[in-house]
Structure formats: structure tokens, C-alpha cells
Scaffold this active site. Structure first.
Site, mmCIF file in Angstrom:
data_model
loop_
_atom_site.group_PDB
_atom_site.id
_atom_site.type_symbol
_atom_site.label_atom_id
_atom_site.label_comp_id
_atom_site.label_asym_id
_atom_site.label_seq_id
_atom_site.Cartn_x
_atom_site.Cartn_y
_atom_site.Cartn_z
ATOM 1 N N CYS A 153 14.227 7.409 -22.659
ATOM 2 C CA CYS A 153 14.790 8.739 -22.896
ATOM 3 C C CYS A 153 15.620 9.186 -21.699
ATOM 4 C CB CYS A 153 13.678 9.745 -23.192
ATOM 5 S SG CYS A 153 12.368 9.810 -21.939
ATOM 6 N N ASN A 184 1.912 10.308 -22.703
ATOM 7 C CA ASN A 184 0.539 9.896 -22.998
ATOM 8 C C ASN A 184 0.026 8.742 -22.141
ATOM 9 O OD1 ASN A 184 1.848 7.736 -24.125
ATOM 10 N ND2 ASN A 184 1.273 8.162 -26.240
#
Length: 341
Positions: A153, A184
């Protein structure tokens, strides 16, 4: 003719990719490989704390999901080589597990019958082409490669920004810091992690750590190899990140000229320029790769430039995954059409 895709992994990115792909007329979601029952997967697609309620209704059925009249087969096998991709005529297997980001591992999807593989993370090696929309997507090569990576990203944010600056003004060198929402692979409470800083509770601290974005950037913008370096600060917000880029340019510029370069870049859907004084939550579910914070652009001594670029590290990135899948699918269709004629 739509492209048949399968998604391996139903984590944050896998579910966002599914949401977006289901509304893309050029993609046909045929199958999902995930370890959870249909009821769990359907619920997590329909209701999302970060991105809200899905505007389509996904319903669990026996061994699958149903969206309107469309049925998606659900399989559960941790070995991609065993997946029924040949039987299901899968054109592209999108691997969103993060566990097969080396070409030597991702090839298992090809062995299972998929024509191509798209990784939702940077490649860790092997014969893989890394593709970033707005940077090197015009070089996407389905003849030379079976496996593609959509990078990260952060690379999808910094890549187009760096390309515009380099093309217009020339980058001498620079440093980037990504201020990144929690992910996460961090710990809610202190627990062991190979990165000792990431071992600390992600909800309580700003956590300095590494980023692979500068390293990945050289694969899609080789002309900038050795010119950019950077790090990450993980912050306790659930989504939306930014890149703080400081570069020395070959030419002297003004802040207005820098912002105008992004306005004129012709990268609609990839780069957006925002002139309002906004904060991170305002960019949640923004589909662009990079949103230039025009009010924060600074210039010192004529050629030292600071640019702030926001990005939704989940939704923006997942849109690019779907874009690249659509592009690969179009090239496959074109190839098959030529072969048939």
C-alpha cells in the site's frame, strides 16, 4: 468476456478485494479459499467496522456464498497446489494470505491450474513482476511472467508521487516516513515478535519500524535506485496512513508549482490533490493511491521539497489490486482472441 478470479485468503485485504471485485463487470469471482465457514465470511463481508455496511447482500450457502443470483464456491485447503483452479477455469488467483509472496511458493497456484497469480504484497523473490498503477503498469508483461505482485500500500502511494516529482523536476535524493495505521501483524498487548518494537502493544504507542517501500520502489522506478530511503511510524489508528516525503530536486520550484504538477499529472483515480484542511478519518474509503495534502506542501532553499500524501492503506490498495487484475484479464482475453483468429 469477464475474467474468472479466485481469492486465496479472507483477511482485511482479501475481503476488501472481494467487495470491490463483485462490483466490477469485467471480473467474475468464481471461488474463495478460506478456513472459515460461509456464515463467518459472509458476516465479515457484509459488516465492517472500518468501511461500514456493504451495499450488496452476501449470503452464506452450503459450501459457498451467494450475492444476488451469483454464487461463489468456497473451498478450504492450506496447500494452494490442491485447489480446484483448473476445474473452475480460473484465469487469475489473487493471493491475499501473505504466505506465498515468493515466486517459488506462488507457483503452486499455477500448478493448480490458474493461468496467472497476483500477490497482494511485495514479492520476496522468484520470477515475479511487481506492478504499481500509475508507475510501471504500461510494462505489465503476461508473456514473460505468470506471477505478479501489486507491491505494498505504501509503495502504491509513494510510487506515483515520486514518479511525478522525478519526471517534472528531477529527484537528487530523499527520505520518506510513512505514518501508518496499525496492521494485524502487530500485537494488541505486549507479546513476542521478531521486531521488538512491534512486540509492544499497538494501541498504546507510536512504534518506529522499517518499511520495504523504498526497496520495492526501485523495482518499479529503477531510475530512483539508491536515491530514496525511509522508515515507518506505526500509530494507534485503525486505518488511513500518510507518506511524508522530503526530497532535494534538480530544479528550483515553488509549492504552487509542485501542487500543480500533481494536478496536471493525468493520473485520475491514482493521485488526487486535496486543498481542504482535512485529517486522516476524512480519507477513509478513498479509492486513490495517493491524496496530496496541498496545504502541507513546503519548499526550502528553492529545491528542498516536503510533500504529504494520504492513502487508505486498505481500500485504496485493494482498488489497485482489482485494477491490476482487470488489466491482466484484459491482456489474457486479447491474447486468446488473437490466438483464436
Amino acid at each position: 468476456m469477464s475474467t474468472n478470479i479466485a481469492i486465496n485468503g479472507m483477511g482485511r485485504i482479501g475481503r476488501m478485494v472481494l467487495r470491490i471485485a463483485l462490483q466490477n463487470k469485467n471480473l467474475n469471482v468464481v471461488a474463495i479459499n478460506a478456513s472459515y465457514p460461509p456464515e463467518t465470511i459472509a458476516h465479515l463481508i457484509n459488516y465492517d467496522t472500518t468501511h461500514g455496511k456493504y451495499n450488496l447482500k452476501v449470503e452464506p450457502i452450503e459450501n459457498g456464498l451467494q450475492v444476488g443470483d451469483h454464487k461463489i464456491k468456497l473451498v478450504a485447503d492450506r496447500n494452494p497446489e490442491n485447489l480446484p483452479w483448473k476445474e473452475l477455469d480460473i484465469d487469475i488467483a489473487i493471493d491475499a494470505t501473505g504466505k506465498f509472496n515468493h515466486g517459488d511458493k506462488a507457483i503452486a497456484h499455477i500448478k493448480a491450474g490458474a493461468k496467472k497469480v497476483l500477490l497482494t504484497g511485495p514479492s520476496k523473490g522468484g520470477h515475479v513482476q511487481m506492478v504499481v498503477k500509475g508507475v510501471n503498469d504500461n510494462q505489465l508483461d503476461i508473456e514473460a511472467f505468470d506471477i505478479f505482485s501489486n507491491a505494498s500500500c505504501t509503495t502504491n502511494c509513494i510510487g506515483p508521487v515520486a514518479k511525478v516529482l522525478n519526471n517534472q523536476f528531477g529527484i537528487v535524493n530523499g527520505l520518506m516516513t510513512t505514518v501508518h495505521a496499525i496492521t494485524n501483524d502487530q500485537k494488541n498487548i505486549d507479546n513476542p515478535h521478531k521486531d521488538l518494537r512491534r512486540a509492544r502493544s499497538c494501541n498504546e504507542s507510536i512504534i518506529p519500524t522499517s518499511t520495504g517501500a523504498a526497496k520495492a520502489l526501485k523495482e518499479v522506478l529503477p531510475e530512483l535506485e539508491g536515491k530514496l530511503h525511509g522508515m515507518a511510524l506505526r500509530v494507534p489508528t485503525k486505518n488511513v496512513s500518510l507518506v511524508d516525503l522530503v526530497v532535494d530536486l534538480e530544479k528550483e520550484v515553488t509549492a504552487e508549482e509542485v501542487n500543480q504538477a500533481f494536478e496536471n499529472a493525468g493520473l485520475e483515480g491514482i493521485i488526487e490533490v486535496e486543498h481542504q484542511p482535512l485529517v486522516s478519518v476524512d480519507f477513509n474509503t478513498n479509492p486513490n493511491s495517493a491524496i496530496i495534502d496541498a496545504k502541507s506542501t513546503m519548499v526550502m532553499s528553492g529545491n528542498k521539497v516536503k510533500v504529504i500524501a494520504w492513502y487508505d492503506n486498505e481500500w485504496g490498495y485493494s482498488n489497485r489490486v482489482v485494477d491490476v487484475a482487470e488489466q491482466i484479464g484484459a491482456l489474457l482475453t486479447s491474447k486468446e482472441t488473437v490466438s483464436a483468429s
